[in-house]
Design a protein around this motif. Structure first.
Motif, PDB file in Angstrom:
ATOM      1  N   MET A  86      36.146  57.031-108.879  1.00  0.00           N
ATOM      2  CA  MET A  86      35.204  57.212-108.228  1.00  0.00           C
ATOM      3  C   MET A  86      34.900  58.532-107.792  1.00  0.00           C
ATOM      4  SD  MET A  86      34.934  53.597-106.304  1.00  0.00           S
ATOM      5  CE  MET A  86      33.478  53.941-105.508  1.00  0.00           C
ATOM      6  N   ILE A  87      35.902  59.347-107.039  1.00  0.00           N
ATOM      7  CA  ILE A  87      35.807  60.504-106.553  1.00  0.00           C
ATOM      8  C   ILE A  87      35.527  61.656-107.312  1.00  0.00           C
ATOM      9  CG2 ILE A  87      36.720  59.878-104.454  1.00  0.00           C
ATOM     10  CD1 ILE A  87      39.367  61.334-104.965  1.00  0.00           C
ATOM     11  N   SER A  88      36.340  61.439-108.597  1.00  0.00           N
ATOM     12  CA  SER A  88      36.139  62.324-109.698  1.00  0.00           C
ATOM     13  C   SER A  88      34.851  62.388-110.503  1.00  0.00           C
ATOM     14  CB  SER A  88      37.210  62.067-110.949  1.00  0.00           C
ATOM     15  OG  SER A  88      38.525  62.242-110.223  1.00  0.00           O
ATOM     16  N   TYR A  92      32.227  65.684-110.291  1.00  0.00           N
ATOM     17  CA  TYR A  92      31.836  66.092-111.525  1.00  0.00           C
ATOM     18  C   TYR A  92      30.241  66.235-111.765  1.00  0.00           C
ATOM     19  CZ  TYR A  92      30.928  66.808-116.709  1.00  0.00           C
ATOM     20  OH  TYR A  92      30.525  67.202-117.755  1.00  0.00           O
ATOM     21  N   PHE A  93      29.431  65.166-111.136  1.00  0.00           N
ATOM     22  CA  PHE A  93      28.198  65.144-111.141  1.00  0.00           C
ATOM     23  C   PHE A  93      27.381  65.814-110.018  1.00  0.00           C
ATOM     24  CE2 PHE A  93      29.521  61.685-114.022  1.00  0.00           C
ATOM     25  CZ  PHE A  93      28.694  61.920-115.182  1.00  0.00           C
ATOM     26  N   GLN A  94      28.382  65.928-108.936  1.00  0.00           N
ATOM     27  CA  GLN A  94      27.751  66.674-107.699  1.00  0.00           C
ATOM     28  C   GLN A  94      26.791  65.905-106.817  1.00  0.00           C
ATOM     29  OE1 GLN A  94      29.066  69.629-106.282  1.00  0.00           O
ATOM     30  NE2 GLN A  94      30.678  69.625-108.037  1.00  0.00           N
ATOM     31  N   ASP A  95      25.452  65.655-107.525  1.00  0.00           N
ATOM     32  CA  ASP A  95      24.407  65.089-106.918  1.00  0.00           C
ATOM     33  C   ASP A  95      23.732  64.152-107.857  1.00  0.00           C
ATOM     34  OD1 ASP A  95      22.105  64.331-105.398  1.00  0.00           O
ATOM     35  OD2 ASP A  95      21.794  66.366-104.705  1.00  0.00           O
ATOM     36  N   PHE A  96      23.723  62.625-107.456  1.00  0.00           N
ATOM     37  CA  PHE A  96      23.146  61.789-108.786  1.00  0.00           C
ATOM     38  C   PHE A  96      22.855  60.777-108.058  1.00  0.00           C
ATOM     39  CE2 PHE A  96      27.621  60.774-108.683  1.00  0.00           C
ATOM     40  CZ  PHE A  96      27.746  59.586-109.058  1.00  0.00           C
ATOM     41  N   ILE A 108      32.640  61.631-101.195  1.00  0.00           N
ATOM     42  CA  ILE A 108      33.915  61.901-101.646  1.00  0.00           C
ATOM     43  C   ILE A 108      34.832  61.535-100.250  1.00  0.00           C
ATOM     44  CG2 ILE A 108      35.867  63.537-102.365  1.00  0.00           C
ATOM     45  CD1 ILE A 108      34.044  64.859-104.231  1.00  0.00           C
ATOM     46  N   CYS A 109      34.475  62.488 -99.201  1.00  0.00           N
ATOM     47  CA  CYS A 109      34.933  62.036 -98.139  1.00  0.00           C
ATOM     48  C   CYS A 109      34.746  60.711 -97.466  1.00  0.00           C
ATOM     49  CB  CYS A 109      34.225  63.134 -96.948  1.00  0.00           C
ATOM     50  SG  CYS A 109      34.537  62.779 -95.183  1.00  0.00           S
ATOM     51  N   LEU A 110      33.439  60.153 -97.588  1.00  0.00           N
ATOM     52  CA  LEU A 110      33.454  58.818 -96.939  1.00  0.00           C
ATOM     53  C   LEU A 110      34.235  57.732 -97.636  1.00  0.00           C
ATOM     54  CD1 LEU A 110      31.894  57.176 -95.121  1.00  0.00           C
ATOM     55  CD2 LEU A 110      29.935  56.922 -96.984  1.00  0.00           C
ATOM     56  N   LEU A 111      34.195  57.685 -99.060  1.00  0.00           N
ATOM     57  CA  LEU A 111      35.265  56.744 -99.820  1.00  0.00           C
ATOM     58  C   LEU A 111      36.678  57.018 -99.426  1.00  0.00           C
ATOM     59  CD1 LEU A 111      33.464  56.891-103.299  1.00  0.00           C
ATOM     60  CD2 LEU A 111      33.359  54.753-101.790  1.00  0.00           C
ATOM     61  N   THR A 112      37.048  58.146 -99.444  1.00  0.00           N
ATOM     62  CA  THR A 112      38.535  58.280 -98.995  1.00  0.00           C
ATOM     63  C   THR A 112      38.735  57.828 -97.623  1.00  0.00           C
ATOM     64  OG1 THR A 112      38.555  60.378-100.517  1.00  0.00           O
ATOM     65  CG2 THR A 112      40.685  59.932 -99.191  1.00  0.00           C
ATOM     66  N   GLN A 113      37.829  58.174 -96.721  1.00  0.00           N
ATOM     67  CA  GLN A 113      38.126  57.691 -95.200  1.00  0.00           C
ATOM     68  C   GLN A 113      38.084  56.252 -95.203  1.00  0.00           C
ATOM     69  OE1 GLN A 113      34.562  58.377 -92.884  1.00  0.00           O
ATOM     70  NE2 GLN A 113      35.893  59.010 -91.015  1.00  0.00           N
ATOM     71  N   ILE A 114      37.083  55.661 -95.839  1.00  0.00           N
ATOM     72  CA  ILE A 114      37.051  53.870 -95.935  1.00  0.00           C
ATOM     73  C   ILE A 114      38.441  53.505 -96.531  1.00  0.00           C
ATOM     74  CG2 ILE A 114      35.941  52.024 -96.865  1.00  0.00           C
ATOM     75  CD1 ILE A 114      33.487  53.502 -96.634  1.00  0.00           C
ATOM     76  N   VAL A 115      38.872  54.111 -97.641  1.00  0.00           N
ATOM     77  CA  VAL A 115      40.045  53.409 -98.139  1.00  0.00           C
ATOM     78  C   VAL A 115      41.380  53.991 -97.469  1.00  0.00           C
ATOM     79  CG1 VAL A 115      41.609  53.904-100.076  1.00  0.00           C
ATOM     80  CG2 VAL A 115      39.193  53.716-100.421  1.00  0.00           C
ATOM     81  N   SER A 116      41.429  55.083 -96.824  1.00  0.00           N
ATOM     82  CA  SER A 116      42.443  55.353 -95.744  1.00  0.00           C
ATOM     83  C   SER A 116      42.651  54.230 -94.358  1.00  0.00           C
ATOM     84  CB  SER A 116      42.331  56.717 -95.136  1.00  0.00           C
ATOM     85  OG  SER A 116      42.259  57.816 -96.230  1.00  0.00           O
TER      86      SER A 116
END
Length: 354
Positions: A86-88, A92-96, A108-116
Motif C-alpha cells: 500500500m505505501i509503495s 509511486y503514484f504520489q497523488d491519485f 503513507i504516514c497515516l497508514l503506518t501510524q494506524i498499523v503501529s
C-alpha cells in the motif's frame, strides 16, 4: 517553498517529539540536491522487516500452524506485506484517487501510524491468548479435532485484528504542535509499553532462574559436550547413572539451557533495549522473531509446570518450530511412561538439547 515531512516516534504518555526524521520533497522548479525521502526510508525499513520474516520462516524446523501463535505469526507477515504494498503504491503514484478517495504522500504516514497503534496494543492480547491455548492443550490436555482447531485459531486471530483496528480507529490520536509558517505533515509513530514490560518480565525470569539454579548451571557447564547427530548440532550433559533424573532445579536448568541455546542473541538484545530505554515504533516492535521468542518462553514455562505428567506427544512437541523440547525432557521421563501414542520412551544416560 519546500515542504517538510516529519516522522516522529511518540510514547503513550509523552507526546513530545522523539526520533525525528526530517526529509525534503522537491517541488517543481526546485533544483537543490534531494536527500532520501522519509517515505523511502519507511519503505526500506518495512522491506527489511519482511525479509527478516521470510528468513525466520525459512529457518524454522517444523510447521507453525499447530498453535494460536503460529496462526498469528502468519497473519502478521501478511499484514506487513500488505502495508508495504500500500505505501509503495502511494509513494509511486504520489497523488491519485481510488474509489472516490484521494491518496497522497500523507497517507503513507497515516497508514503506518494506524498499523503501529494496532500492533502496539496487541502484545498483551496475543500473549494471553497463547497462554490460554497452552493452558488448555498442555496442562488440561484438551484435544480438539484438527478441523476444529483449523477453524478456531484463524477465527480468534481475525477477531483480535478486528477488535484492535476498531479500537484504534475510534480512539483519539494526539499530535504535537508544529512551528507556525512551516508547511509540514507530522507522523506520530505509536510506541507501546506492552512490549517493554513483557521484555522486562522475560529477562527478569531468566536471571531469577539463573540465580536459583546457579550450582546446577555450573555443574552442567562443566559436563558440557558438543556433538553432531543427523547433521544437527547437539549439546550433551552428563547426569551419571540415575534414571530418570529427579530434581526441580535440574529440570529448570535444562529448560533454561534449551531456551538460551536458541534465543540467547535475542535475550541480549532485549537487555540492551531495556538498559537504553530505546523507543521502537510499533510497526517494528511487533515482529515474527519476537513472537517466536515469546512462544518458546511460554512453552518452557508450561512444560515445567506439567512435569512429571508431561506426555511427549507429537502435537505437544510441534508447538515450537525452533526448539526440540523432546530431547530436553527425555532424561526426566520415566522409562515406563507411555508417550500417549503407544510408544515408550527409551532410556539414555544423557540429556540432549538440539
Amino acid at each position: 517553498m519546500t515542504k517538510d515531512i516529519v516522522f516522529i516516534s511518540l510514547s503513550e504518555e509523552d507526546m513530545s517529539a522523539l526520533d525525528t526524521m526530517n526529509g525534503r520533497e522537491l517541488l517543481e522548479g526546485d533544483t537543490r540536491t534531494q536527500v532520501l525521502e522519509p517515505s523511502c526510508i519507511l519503505i526500506l525499513i518495512i522491506s527489511g522487516k519482511i525479509v527478516m520474516n521470510m528468513f525466520v520462516f525459512g529457518a524454522r524446523q517444523r510447521s507453525v500452524c499447530s498453535s494460536f501463535l503460529g496462526y498469528f505469526c502468519i497473519s502478521l507477515a501478511l499484514v506487513d506485506f500488505l502495508l508495504l504494498v500500500m505505501i509503495s503504491g502511494i509513494h509511486y503514484f504520489q497523488d491519485f484517487a481510488l474509489w472516490g478517495v484521494r491518496f497522497t504522500n500523507y497517507h503513507i504516514c497515516l497508514l503506518t501510524q494506524i498499523v503501529s497503534h494496532v500492533y502496539g496494543i496487541l502484545h498483551y492480547p496475543v500473549v494471553v491468548s497463547a497462554a490460554l491455548d497452552y493452558y488448555l492443550t498442555i496442562l488440561r490436555s484438551v484435544k480438539l479435532p484438527r478441523i476444529c482447531s483449523g477453524l478456531l485459531y484463524p477465527a480468534l486471530v481475525l477477531l483480535l485484528w478486528m477488535a484492535a483496528s476498531f479500537y484504534v480507529l475510534n480512539s483519539p490520536v494526539g499530535y504535537s504542535k508544529l512551528d507556525a509558517g512551516i508547511t509540514t505533515y507530522q507522523c506520530t509513530f505509536y510506541i507501546s509499553k506492552q512490549s517493554f514490560y513483557l521484555s522486562a518480565a522475560v529477562v527478569s525470569t531468566v536471571f531469577l532462574v539463573l540465580l536459583f539454579c546457579c550450582f546446577e548451571v555450573v555443574t552442567f557447564v562443566k559436563s558440557l559436550k558438543i556433538s553432531t547427530y543427523i547433521q544437527k548440532t547437539v549439546i550433551l550433559f552428563s547426569y551419571g547413572t540415575e534414571w530418570p533424573i529427579r530434581g526441580t532445579k535440574r529440570l529448570m536448568t535444562v529448560i533454561l539451557f534449551s531456551f538460551l541455546g536458541t534465543w540467547a542473541p535475542l535475550v541480549i538484545l532485549q537487555m540492551i533495549i531495556l538498559i537504553l530505554c530505546s523507543h521502537i515504533p510499533g510497526y517494528m516492535d511487533m515482529n515474527i522473531p519476537w513472537l517466536f521468542f515469546l512462544n518458546s518462553f511460554l512453552l518452557g514455562i508450561f512444560y515445567g509446570i506439567k512435569y512429571p505428567d508431561l506426555l511427549l506427544t507429537e502435537k505437544i512437541i510441534l508447538m515450537d518450530p525452533f526448539i526440540n523440547w523432546k530431547y530436553s525432557f527425555l532424561a526426566f521421563i520415566d522409562i515406563g511412561q507411555s508417550n500417549g501414542d503407544g510408544s515408550v520412551t527409551e532410556p539414555s544416560p544423557k540429556c540432549l538439547l538440539v
